[in-house]
Design a protein around this motif. Structure first.
Motif, short mmCIF file in Angstrom:
data_model
loop_
_atom_site.label_atom_id
_atom_site.label_comp_id
_atom_site.label_asym_id
_atom_site.label_seq_id
_atom_site.Cartn_x
_atom_site.Cartn_y
_atom_site.Cartn_z
N PRO A 41 63.01 55.56 62.16
CA PRO A 41 63.41 56.93 61.82
C PRO A 41 63.21 57.27 60.36
O PRO A 41 62.83 58.39 60.02
N LYS A 42 63.47 56.29 59.46
CA LYS A 42 63.35 56.58 58.03
C LYS A 42 61.90 56.91 57.65
O LYS A 42 61.65 57.71 56.74
N ARG B 53 61.41 60.50 58.58
CA ARG B 53 62.12 61.34 57.61
C ARG B 53 61.34 61.43 56.30
O ARG B 53 61.28 62.49 55.67
N LEU C 295 58.20 67.56 63.18
CA LEU C 295 59.16 66.76 63.94
C LEU C 295 58.99 66.97 65.43
O LEU C 295 59.11 66.03 66.24
N VAL D 8 66.05 61.50 64.41
CA VAL D 8 65.78 62.37 63.26
C VAL D 8 66.20 63.79 63.62
O VAL D 8 65.75 64.35 64.63
#
Length: 355
Positions: A107-108, A111, A126, A150
């Motif tokens: 997820p990071k 992001r 996204l 996210v």
């Protein structure tokens, strides 16, 4: 790329490229960006293999996962216009992160990718990440969906297209006479409530039993409207459509160019926006006709199901969103007005006499 020459722009805004070796006649290349795989493929064919071949994707990489997704029913089942938008994002993902592996995508990382953009474009990216990762998960290519964790970024509320009022519609009609393609385009969208992209595809073959039925390009939903059958009073059918069609050239579609060819959906929106500006309505667009008509139907007492059938909506929420500009006073009085009118003999029906 060698022998690639730019000359002007396509109606889409893309640069118009030609493959033109010295001393030879130029060969036009497709209406795509130079980094688009289809553009590269066309370049390879005309240049007989002088363009660099893309490196084959390694199994397990993000590039390989994207290639698999592009061949999936999930992607190919989208509307062509949606695929075109998603393809640009997917090609960018592949270019930036293709050598990374699907298994280590977290997820990071997503992001960090979104952090480079403002709220609206970040949320658009996204949406593609979520669709891609969801398919990877269902295909067994990953064990967890990193995009699911996210969150969307908060965005200022968009105003959207300006709904047309009855006065706006009359102004357009006053400016563009019957016989002009601009007037025909307006009357077609007024009667059918079709988007301008769908309107350019409408033709006589879609009319059966006095009703026009078509499939919306964007949502694949079915929309239907009265064509030659008597329309309900709340519909406020076009008084001018038949006259406009009689004055127009005949072909596979109702709206044709000066060369009697179907008008391109790509350029139609820009063309109609210019017609609105000429009519003194610079803030208006084709999409606002749909919203204006939805408001009229609601003011006149049409049910949610009736509005959904005309506009091709699939949810009540969507139907409500499109008719938000309806005049609340008209909503209260409109239903009663048309209920009373239904009880009056046909010869006596005159909307202007019922207050």
């Amino acid at each position: 790329m060698k022998h690639l020459n730019a000359s002007g722009r396509w109606p889409s805004g893309n640069v118009r490229y030609y493959y033109r070796p010295k001393g030879q006649k130029g060969v036009p290349l497709p209406d795509l960006r130079p980094d688009d795989p289809q553009f590269l493929d066309a370049y390879v064919k005309v240049s007989k293999g002088t363009a660099p071949e893309p490196e084959p994707a390694v199994t397990g990489t993000i590039a390989a996962g994207i290639a698999a997704y592009l061949a999936s029913d999930a992607y190919l089942g989208m509307a062509a216009s949606t695929r075109s938008v998603w393809r640009r994002f997917l090609d960018d993902f592949r270019k930036r992160y293709g050598k990374g592996t699907m298994a280590t995508l977290q997820p990071k990382h997503i992001r960090q990718d979104l952090a480079k953009y403002r709220a609206h474009p970040a949320n658009n990216r996204l949406k593609v990440w979520r669709g891609l990762c969801k398919w990877w998960l269902s295909a067994g290519l990953i064990d967890d969906n990193p995009a699911k964790q996210v969150e969307r970024r908060a965005t200022p509320k968009a105003q959207g297209a300006v709904p047309w009022s009855r006065e706006d519609m009359q102004s357009f009609r006053n400016h563009w006479p019957v016989g002009s393609p601009e007037r025909l385009a307006f009357e077609l969208m007024y009667q059918t409530c079709a988007s301008i992209g769908d309107m350019t595809r409408l033709g006589p073959n879609m009319v059966k039993g006095g009703w026009l039925t078509y499939t919306r390009q964007k949502s694949k939903s079915t929309a239907v409207c009265p064509w030659t059958v008597p329309a309900p009073l709340w519909f406020e059918a076009s008084e001018y459509l038949a006259e406009c069609l009689s004055a127009a050239p005949k072909g596979l579609t109702f709206l044709l160019t000066a060369h009697k060819r179907p008008r391109s959906a790509k350029s139609a929106a820009r063309w109609f926006s210019a017609a609105c500006t000429d009519a003194g309505l610079p803030e208006h667009s084709a999409h606002g006709i749909r919203k204006g008509r939805a408001a009229i139907f609601r003011e006149n007492g049409a049910t949610t199901d009736q509005r959904m059938a005309i506009l091709g909506h699939e949810t009540e929420e969507e139907a409500h969103h499109y008719s938000k500009s309806a005049d609340l006073v008209r909503i209260i009085s409109g239903t009663q007005k048309f209920q009373l009118l239904e009880q009056v003999p046909t010869s006596q029906k005159n909307l202007s006499e019922i207050k």
